[in-house]
Scaffold this motif. Sequence first.
Motif, PDB file in Angstrom:
ATOM      1  N   ASP A  40       0.812  -1.207   0.000  1.00  0.00           N
ATOM      2  CA  ASP A  40       0.000   0.000   0.000  1.00  0.00           C
ATOM      3  C   ASP A  40       0.848   1.261   0.000  1.00  0.00           C
ATOM      4  OD1 ASP A  40      -2.312  -1.511   0.160  1.00  0.00           O
ATOM      5  OD2 ASP A  40      -2.361  -1.444   2.352  1.00  0.00           O
ATOM      6  N   THR A  41       0.359   2.255  -0.710  1.00  0.00           N
ATOM      7  CA  THR A  41       0.875   3.612  -0.606  1.00  0.00           C
ATOM      8  C   THR A  41      -0.301   4.513  -0.252  1.00  0.00           C
ATOM      9  OG1 THR A  41       2.687   3.281  -2.167  1.00  0.00           O
ATOM     10  CG2 THR A  41       1.939   5.533  -1.823  1.00  0.00           C
ATOM     11  N   THR A  42      -0.163   5.255   0.828  1.00  0.00           N
ATOM     12  CA  THR A  42      -1.250   6.075   1.342  1.00  0.00           C
ATOM     13  C   THR A  42      -0.904   7.551   1.263  1.00  0.00           C
ATOM     14  OG1 THR A  42      -2.016   4.346   2.855  1.00  0.00           O
ATOM     15  CG2 THR A  42      -2.627   6.606   3.397  1.00  0.00           C
ATOM     16  N   VAL A  43      -1.861   8.348   0.822  1.00  0.00           N
ATOM     17  CA  VAL A  43      -1.719   9.796   0.788  1.00  0.00           C
ATOM     18  C   VAL A  43      -2.752  10.404   1.727  1.00  0.00           C
ATOM     19  CG1 VAL A  43      -1.838  11.878  -0.640  1.00  0.00           C
ATOM     20  CG2 VAL A  43      -0.871   9.775  -1.590  1.00  0.00           C
ATOM     21  N   MET A  44      -2.278  11.128   2.741  1.00  0.00           N
ATOM     22  CA  MET A  44      -3.152  11.818   3.683  1.00  0.00           C
ATOM     23  C   MET A  44      -3.109  13.310   3.385  1.00  0.00           C
ATOM     24  SD  MET A  44      -1.996   9.852   7.196  1.00  0.00           S
ATOM     25  CE  MET A  44      -3.256  10.692   8.167  1.00  0.00           C
ATOM     26  N   ILE A  45      -4.274  13.971   3.405  1.00  0.00           N
ATOM     27  CA  ILE A  45      -4.330  15.400   3.127  1.00  0.00           C
ATOM     28  C   ILE A  45      -4.840  16.152   4.350  1.00  0.00           C
ATOM     29  CG2 ILE A  45      -4.605  15.052   0.652  1.00  0.00           C
ATOM     30  CD1 ILE A  45      -7.572  15.645   0.958  1.00  0.00           C
ATOM     31  N   PHE A  46      -4.369  17.399   4.506  1.00  0.00           N
ATOM     32  CA  PHE A  46      -4.745  18.208   5.662  1.00  0.00           C
ATOM     33  C   PHE A  46      -4.546  19.684   5.327  1.00  0.00           C
ATOM     34  CE2 PHE A  46      -0.369  16.926   5.928  1.00  0.00           C
ATOM     35  CZ  PHE A  46       0.329  18.040   6.373  1.00  0.00           C
ATOM     36  N   ASN A  47      -5.016  20.548   6.242  1.00  0.00           N
ATOM     37  CA  ASN A  47      -4.957  22.000   6.029  1.00  0.00           C
ATOM     38  C   ASN A  47      -5.549  22.371   4.661  1.00  0.00           C
ATOM     39  OD1 ASN A  47      -3.737  22.392   8.513  1.00  0.00           O
ATOM     40  ND2 ASN A  47      -1.662  22.430   7.682  1.00  0.00           N
ATOM     41  N   THR A  48      -6.675  21.757   4.352  1.00  0.00           N
ATOM     42  CA  THR A  48      -7.268  21.968   3.035  1.00  0.00           C
ATOM     43  C   THR A  48      -8.156  23.209   2.989  1.00  0.00           C
ATOM     44  OG1 THR A  48      -9.142  20.531   3.590  1.00  0.00           O
ATOM     45  CG2 THR A  48      -7.231  19.503   2.519  1.00  0.00           C
ATOM     46  N   LYS A  49      -8.224  23.800   1.809  1.00  0.00           N
ATOM     47  CA  LYS A  49      -9.112  24.928   1.539  1.00  0.00           C
ATOM     48  C   LYS A  49      -9.891  24.627   0.267  1.00  0.00           C
ATOM     49  CE  LYS A  49      -6.070  28.429   3.582  1.00  0.00           C
ATOM     50  NZ  LYS A  49      -5.313  29.678   3.323  1.00  0.00           N
ATOM     51  N   GLU A  50     -11.180  24.881   0.296  1.00  0.00           N
ATOM     52  CA  GLU A  50     -12.030  24.634  -0.866  1.00  0.00           C
ATOM     53  C   GLU A  50     -12.429  25.937  -1.534  1.00  0.00           C
ATOM     54  OE1 GLU A  50     -15.365  22.285   0.320  1.00  0.00           O
ATOM     55  OE2 GLU A  50     -14.132  20.683   1.198  1.00  0.00           O
ATOM     56  N   GLY A  51     -12.811  25.831  -2.812  1.00  0.00           N
ATOM     57  CA  GLY A  51     -13.255  27.008  -3.549  1.00  0.00           C
ATOM     58  C   GLY A  51     -12.150  27.999  -3.827  1.00  0.00           C
ATOM     59  N   VAL A  52     -10.939  27.505  -4.030  1.00  0.00           N
ATOM     60  CA  VAL A  52      -9.794  28.382  -4.267  1.00  0.00           C
ATOM     61  C   VAL A  52      -9.587  28.578  -5.768  1.00  0.00           C
ATOM     62  CG1 VAL A  52      -8.623  27.848  -2.118  1.00  0.00           C
ATOM     63  CG2 VAL A  52      -8.265  26.370  -4.092  1.00  0.00           C
ATOM     64  N   SER A  53      -8.879  29.648  -6.111  1.00  0.00           N
ATOM     65  CA  SER A  53      -8.552  29.954  -7.511  1.00  0.00           C
ATOM     66  C   SER A  53      -7.056  29.761  -7.719  1.00  0.00           C
ATOM     67  CB  SER A  53      -8.942  31.383  -7.860  1.00  0.00           C
ATOM     68  OG  SER A  53     -10.330  31.582  -7.701  1.00  0.00           O
ATOM     69  N   PHE A  54      -6.703  29.375  -8.947  1.00  0.00           N
ATOM     70  CA  PHE A  54      -5.311  29.090  -9.254  1.00  0.00           C
ATOM     71  C   PHE A  54      -4.843  29.907 -10.453  1.00  0.00           C
ATOM     72  CE2 PHE A  54      -7.147  25.056  -7.632  1.00  0.00           C
ATOM     73  CZ  PHE A  54      -6.455  25.006  -6.429  1.00  0.00           C
ATOM     74  N   ALA A  55      -3.541  30.115 -10.515  1.00  0.00           N
ATOM     75  CA  ALA A  55      -2.949  30.772 -11.677  1.00  0.00           C
ATOM     76  C   ALA A  55      -3.168  29.889 -12.910  1.00  0.00           C
ATOM     77  CB  ALA A  55      -1.458  30.997 -11.449  1.00  0.00           C
ATOM     78  N   PRO A  56      -3.288  30.515 -14.095  1.00  0.00           N
ATOM     79  CA  PRO A  56      -3.584  29.746 -15.314  1.00  0.00           C
ATOM     80  C   PRO A  56      -2.588  28.631 -15.612  1.00  0.00           C
ATOM     81  CG  PRO A  56      -3.866  32.099 -15.702  1.00  0.00           C
ATOM     82  CD  PRO A  56      -3.228  31.968 -14.358  1.00  0.00           C
ATOM     83  N   ASP A  57      -1.340  28.792 -15.186  1.00  0.00           N
ATOM     84  CA  ASP A  57      -0.319  27.792 -15.529  1.00  0.00           C
ATOM     85  C   ASP A  57      -0.115  26.742 -14.438  1.00  0.00           C
ATOM     86  OD1 ASP A  57       0.808  29.429 -13.634  1.00  0.00           O
ATOM     87  OD2 ASP A  57       2.742  29.657 -14.667  1.00  0.00           O
ATOM     88  N   THR A  58      -0.960  26.733 -13.404  1.00  0.00           N
ATOM     89  CA  THR A  58      -0.784  25.794 -12.295  1.00  0.00           C
ATOM     90  C   THR A  58      -0.774  24.349 -12.768  1.00  0.00           C
ATOM     91  OG1 THR A  58      -1.848  27.313 -10.737  1.00  0.00           O
ATOM     92  CG2 THR A  58      -1.716  24.994 -10.082  1.00  0.00           C
ATOM     93  N   PHE A  59      -1.651  24.018 -13.698  1.00  0.00           N
ATOM     94  CA  PHE A  59      -1.793  22.631 -14.157  1.00  0.00           C
ATOM     95  C   PHE A  59      -1.273  22.448 -15.583  1.00  0.00           C
ATOM     96  CE2 PHE A  59      -5.281  23.768 -11.271  1.00  0.00           C
ATOM     97  CZ  PHE A  59      -4.996  22.926 -10.205  1.00  0.00           C
ATOM     98  N   ALA A  60      -0.455  23.371 -16.043  1.00  0.00           N
ATOM     99  CA  ALA A  60       0.059  23.306 -17.414  1.00  0.00           C
ATOM    100  C   ALA A  60       1.158  22.255 -17.542  1.00  0.00           C
ATOM    101  CB  ALA A  60       0.593  24.668 -17.838  1.00  0.00           C
ATOM    102  N   ILE A  61       1.125  21.534 -18.630  1.00  0.00           N
ATOM    103  CA  ILE A  61       2.168  20.567 -18.978  1.00  0.00           C
ATOM    104  C   ILE A  61       2.868  21.058 -20.235  1.00  0.00           C
ATOM    105  CG2 ILE A  61       2.655  18.218 -19.762  1.00  0.00           C
ATOM    106  CD1 ILE A  61       0.331  17.241 -18.080  1.00  0.00           C
TER     107      ILE A  61
END
Length: 226
Positions: free
Chosen positions: A192-213
Amino acid sequence: MKNDLSALSNFAPNRRQLLGLGLVAVGAAALNVVPGFELLASAQAAVPPAAQKIADHFSSVKSMSGEFVQFGPKGEQTGGKFFLERPGKIRFNYDGSSNFKVISDGKSVVILNKKMNTSDLYPLSKTPLKLLLDDRIDLSGDRVKSVKEEDDLTTIKLSDKSVFGNAMITMMFDPKTYDLRQWTITDAQGKDTTVMIFNTKEGVSFAPDTFAIDYTANRELNTKTR
């Protein structure tokens, strides 16, 4: 095994681990021996209402950011920051000198390791990330393999052969807020490989190139390293 797309499920900063893992094969008999899990007997079995409510709530979260900690099969631990935007977009920035990143732009997933000067590209549709990042988490058909409802955690185990073979993804949610707490991917050897998330914020905006490949850079780099 560079073409083994299930390796993406682990998000491990070790490129060799990422590219060398196999798909998991879990049958009904194996699930039946897991304590506390109720196996859904058939594709027609009703999805528990609590599970569907949780899935619908998480699907309604269109953007999110936060921090993550990843635990590998041998207890190795890494962490960093993540950014999510539906449909299909996510970015993991790992801590450390390798400047390791995993980015999905909605079509492809790229694994970047600046220290090793590597850039590996895969179709999003063939990775477990697809189930997390769809507009709606679909629990219909035989995707739901088991559901475990406890006072402090609801665990949903999913698989979809059309997406990533026999691989399994186990998602764990807060039963009161319906917030996603962690997910686990299991490889062919049952590790198993586990990913735990915390200190999350919802409804946030990102820069246009955040997810650019950068497909051009990816192509040029892999042409040079052949």
